[in-house]
Design a protein around this motif. Structure first.
Motif, PDB file in Angstrom:
ATOM      1  N   GLY A 145       0.790  -1.225   0.000  1.00  0.00           N
ATOM      2  CA  GLY A 145       0.000   0.000   0.000  1.00  0.00           C
ATOM      3  C   GLY A 145       0.823   1.277   0.000  1.00  0.00           C
ATOM      4  N   LYS A 146       0.128   2.381   0.258  1.00  0.00           N
ATOM      5  CA  LYS A 146       0.749   3.700   0.289  1.00  0.00           C
ATOM      6  C   LYS A 146       1.371   3.971   1.660  1.00  0.00           C
ATOM      7  CE  LYS A 146      -2.738   5.596  -2.850  1.00  0.00           C
ATOM      8  NZ  LYS A 146      -3.819   6.596  -2.996  1.00  0.00           N
ATOM      9  N   ASN A 147       2.363   4.836   1.665  1.00  0.00           N
ATOM     10  CA  ASN A 147       2.956   5.358   2.908  1.00  0.00           C
ATOM     11  C   ASN A 147       3.482   4.256   3.825  1.00  0.00           C
ATOM     12  OD1 ASN A 147       2.143   8.055   2.181  1.00  0.00           O
ATOM     13  ND2 ASN A 147       0.078   7.467   2.819  1.00  0.00           N
ATOM     14  N   CYS A 148       4.080   3.235   3.250  1.00  0.00           N
ATOM     15  CA  CYS A 148       4.662   2.156   4.057  1.00  0.00           C
ATOM     16  C   CYS A 148       6.170   2.344   4.172  1.00  0.00           C
ATOM     17  CB  CYS A 148       4.364   0.794   3.431  1.00  0.00           C
ATOM     18  SG  CYS A 148       2.612   0.349   3.443  1.00  0.00           S
ATOM     19  N   TRP A 149       6.722   1.770   5.233  1.00  0.00           N
ATOM     20  CA  TRP A 149       8.168   1.768   5.428  1.00  0.00           C
ATOM     21  C   TRP A 149       8.585   0.322   5.668  1.00  0.00           C
ATOM     22  CZ3 TRP A 149      10.746   3.448  10.642  1.00  0.00           C
ATOM     23  CH2 TRP A 149      12.137   3.216  10.562  1.00  0.00           C
ATOM     24  N   VAL A 150       9.398  -0.205   4.761  1.00  0.00           N
ATOM     25  CA  VAL A 150       9.869  -1.586   4.864  1.00  0.00           C
ATOM     26  C   VAL A 150      11.338  -1.540   5.265  1.00  0.00           C
ATOM     27  CG1 VAL A 150      10.165  -3.768   3.647  1.00  0.00           C
ATOM     28  CG2 VAL A 150       8.226  -2.280   3.071  1.00  0.00           C
ATOM     29  N   GLY A 151      11.645  -2.083   6.449  1.00  0.00           N
ATOM     30  CA  GLY A 151      12.988  -1.996   7.015  1.00  0.00           C
ATOM     31  C   GLY A 151      14.009  -2.863   6.303  1.00  0.00           C
ATOM     32  N   SER A 152      15.271  -2.602   6.591  1.00  0.00           N
ATOM     33  CA  SER A 152      16.388  -3.283   5.934  1.00  0.00           C
ATOM     34  C   SER A 152      16.296  -4.802   6.051  1.00  0.00           C
ATOM     35  CB  SER A 152      17.715  -2.820   6.543  1.00  0.00           C
ATOM     36  OG  SER A 152      17.933  -1.470   6.270  1.00  0.00           O
ATOM     37  N   LYS A 177       5.471 -14.182  -2.155  1.00  0.00           N
ATOM     38  CA  LYS A 177       4.326 -14.218  -3.068  1.00  0.00           C
ATOM     39  C   LYS A 177       2.991 -14.250  -2.330  1.00  0.00           C
ATOM     40  CE  LYS A 177       4.010 -19.255  -3.684  1.00  0.00           C
ATOM     41  NZ  LYS A 177       2.655 -19.439  -3.197  1.00  0.00           N
ATOM     42  N   GLY A 178       1.990 -13.629  -2.967  1.00  0.00           N
ATOM     43  CA  GLY A 178       0.633 -13.680  -2.450  1.00  0.00           C
ATOM     44  C   GLY A 178       0.356 -12.754  -1.288  1.00  0.00           C
ATOM     45  N   VAL A 179       1.298 -11.882  -0.945  1.00  0.00           N
ATOM     46  CA  VAL A 179       1.151 -11.013   0.219  1.00  0.00           C
ATOM     47  C   VAL A 179       0.518  -9.686  -0.184  1.00  0.00           C
ATOM     48  CG1 VAL A 179       2.488  -9.553   1.816  1.00  0.00           C
ATOM     49  CG2 VAL A 179       2.972 -11.992   1.645  1.00  0.00           C
ATOM     50  N   GLU A 180      -0.412  -9.201   0.637  1.00  0.00           N
ATOM     51  CA  GLU A 180      -0.950  -7.854   0.495  1.00  0.00           C
ATOM     52  C   GLU A 180      -0.690  -7.096   1.788  1.00  0.00           C
ATOM     53  OE1 GLU A 180      -5.089  -5.442  -0.508  1.00  0.00           O
ATOM     54  OE2 GLU A 180      -4.877  -7.553  -1.093  1.00  0.00           O
ATOM     55  N   ILE A 181      -0.024  -5.963   1.668  1.00  0.00           N
ATOM     56  CA  ILE A 181       0.280  -5.102   2.815  1.00  0.00           C
ATOM     57  C   ILE A 181      -0.542  -3.830   2.643  1.00  0.00           C
ATOM     58  CG2 ILE A 181       2.077  -3.786   3.993  1.00  0.00           C
ATOM     59  CD1 ILE A 181       4.089  -5.898   2.970  1.00  0.00           C
ATOM     60  N   GLY A 182      -1.324  -3.492   3.659  1.00  0.00           N
ATOM     61  CA  GLY A 182      -2.187  -2.319   3.569  1.00  0.00           C
ATOM     62  C   GLY A 182      -1.421  -1.015   3.636  1.00  0.00           C
ATOM     63  N   ILE A 233       7.206  -2.333   8.379  1.00  0.00           N
ATOM     64  CA  ILE A 233       7.727  -3.702   8.426  1.00  0.00           C
ATOM     65  C   ILE A 233       9.126  -3.625   9.011  1.00  0.00           C
ATOM     66  CG2 ILE A 233       8.229  -5.787   7.118  1.00  0.00           C
ATOM     67  CD1 ILE A 233       5.279  -4.848   6.986  1.00  0.00           C
ATOM     68  N   GLY A 234       9.334  -4.234  10.163  1.00  0.00           N
ATOM     69  CA  GLY A 234      10.613  -4.150  10.850  1.00  0.00           C
ATOM     70  C   GLY A 234      11.742  -4.819  10.088  1.00  0.00           C
ATOM     71  N   ALA A 235      12.960  -4.399  10.394  1.00  0.00           N
ATOM     72  CA  ALA A 235      14.148  -4.950   9.747  1.00  0.00           C
ATOM     73  C   ALA A 235      14.205  -6.469   9.937  1.00  0.00           C
ATOM     74  CB  ALA A 235      15.403  -4.303  10.318  1.00  0.00           C
ATOM     75  N   PRO A 240      -2.875  -6.081   7.492  1.00  0.00           N
ATOM     76  CA  PRO A 240      -3.855  -4.999   7.310  1.00  0.00           C
ATOM     77  C   PRO A 240      -3.215  -3.619   7.440  1.00  0.00           C
ATOM     78  CG  PRO A 240      -4.104  -5.991   9.474  1.00  0.00           C
ATOM     79  CD  PRO A 240      -3.073  -6.819   8.747  1.00  0.00           C
ATOM     80  N   SER A 241      -3.924  -2.603   6.971  1.00  0.00           N
ATOM     81  CA  SER A 241      -3.440  -1.224   7.066  1.00  0.00           C
ATOM     82  C   SER A 241      -3.165  -0.832   8.506  1.00  0.00           C
ATOM     83  CB  SER A 241      -4.486  -0.268   6.479  1.00  0.00           C
ATOM     84  OG  SER A 241      -4.647  -0.488   5.094  1.00  0.00           O
ATOM     85  N   ASN A 242      -2.287   0.158   8.676  1.00  0.00           N
ATOM     86  CA  ASN A 242      -1.980   0.750   9.990  1.00  0.00           C
ATOM     87  C   ASN A 242      -1.430  -0.272  10.980  1.00  0.00           C
ATOM     88  OD1 ASN A 242      -3.185   3.339   9.128  1.00  0.00           O
ATOM     89  ND2 ASN A 242      -5.110   2.198   9.233  1.00  0.00           N
ATOM     90  N   THR A 243      -0.500  -1.093  10.498  1.00  0.00           N
ATOM     91  CA  THR A 243       0.079  -2.154  11.326  1.00  0.00           C
ATOM     92  C   THR A 243       1.595  -2.029  11.365  1.00  0.00           C
ATOM     93  OG1 THR A 243      -1.708  -3.680  10.714  1.00  0.00           O
ATOM     94  CG2 THR A 243       0.302  -4.676  11.573  1.00  0.00           C
ATOM     95  N   ILE A 244       2.164  -2.321  12.535  1.00  0.00           N
ATOM     96  CA  ILE A 244       3.617  -2.424  12.672  1.00  0.00           C
ATOM     97  C   ILE A 244       3.965  -3.898  12.851  1.00  0.00           C
ATOM     98  CG2 ILE A 244       5.648  -1.851  14.064  1.00  0.00           C
ATOM     99  CD1 ILE A 244       4.224   0.712  14.906  1.00  0.00           C
ATOM    100  N   MET A 245       4.862  -4.413  11.999  1.00  0.00           N
ATOM    101  CA  MET A 245       5.331  -5.784  12.135  1.00  0.00           C
ATOM    102  C   MET A 245       6.770  -5.755  12.646  1.00  0.00           C
ATOM    103  SD  MET A 245       2.855  -7.743  11.251  1.00  0.00           S
ATOM    104  CE  MET A 245       3.665  -9.325  11.109  1.00  0.00           C
ATOM    105  N   LYS A 246       7.033  -6.527  13.705  1.00  0.00           N
ATOM    106  CA  LYS A 246       8.373  -6.559  14.292  1.00  0.00           C
ATOM    107  C   LYS A 246       8.930  -7.971  14.213  1.00  0.00           C
ATOM    108  CE  LYS A 246       7.202  -2.981  17.676  1.00  0.00           C
ATOM    109  NZ  LYS A 246       7.083  -2.660  19.109  1.00  0.00           N
TER     110      LYS A 246
END
Length: 199
Positions: free
Chosen positions: A146-153, A159-164, A169-171, A180-186
């Motif tokens: 999606g828009k305005n995302c930050w994917v860490g190093s 495949k098949g993934v949708e990120i809102g 997305i943590g390093a 889903p949208s508005n989520t932090i993954m660590k």
């Protein structure tokens, strides 16, 4: 005096060679972006056709919006029949790669840290009768970020993934399920420290 003349001539020759290389690089870029399936905004930087990889000079459909910038040693692979759609204001840091044989879509203003990898496919495998991994056949699934995302190093998106929208997305995360949208993954790895002192 002779040394000054020699230095001047060497400088002129070096400058001429550099200019010719620059002109050839620019011509290659113009030929690439003139292909009917390539739609890259003129603000893309750096304008270097060697960033892109296809199959024997053939590429899939590539659409890239305004101010997309990639740093050093990035690779964008879009094989024939695949679709890559990148919005405006997207940024990839050093050593990142996009590997597209199906469909990858990236929304506006999404940024990627160093060493991020996107794969919309993996090798087919099975038993026939022994275990095997096929070198040329793949299972595919579209990736949508999606828009305005930050994917860490060093994150990997499979495949098949949708990120809102508006996700972090943590390093080092390996993303194999949709988020889903508005989520932090660590990355939940646990660090264990031990003393090196003699007992």
């Amino acid at each position: 005096m002779f040394q000054k003349i020699k230095n001047y001539i060497n400088k002129k020759i070096t400058s001429l060679i550099f200019d010719l290389q620059k002109q050839e690089k620019q011509k290659m870029w113009w030929r690439f972006t003139a292909l009917p399936n390539i739609n890259i905004h003129h603000t893309f930087a750096p304008q270097d056709v060697h960033i892109f990889k296809g199959n024997e000079g053939e590429f899939g459909n590539i659409t890239i919006g305004e101010t997309f910038f990639v740093r050093d040693y990035c690779r964008i692979s879009v094989l024939p029949g695949a679709n890559l759609i990148i919005g405006n204001g997207v940024f990839f840091n050093n050593y990142s790669s996009i590997n597209c044989i199906d469909t990858i879509t990236i929304g506006d203003n999404t940024i990627f840290g160093e060493g991020v990898k996107l794969y919309d496919h993996n090798h087919k495998y099975g038993f026939n009768p022994d275990f095997f991994v096929d070198k040329t056949a793949f299972k595919t699934g579209a990736i949508k970020i999606g828009k305005n995302c930050w994917v860490g190093s060093n994150a990997v998106i499979l495949k098949g993934v949708e990120i809102g929208d508006n996700c972090i997305i943590g390093a080092g995360c390996v993303i194999h399920k949709s988020i889903p949208s508005n989520t932090i993954m660590k990355n939940s790895q646990n660090l264990i420290s031990e003393s090196l002192q003699n007992e």
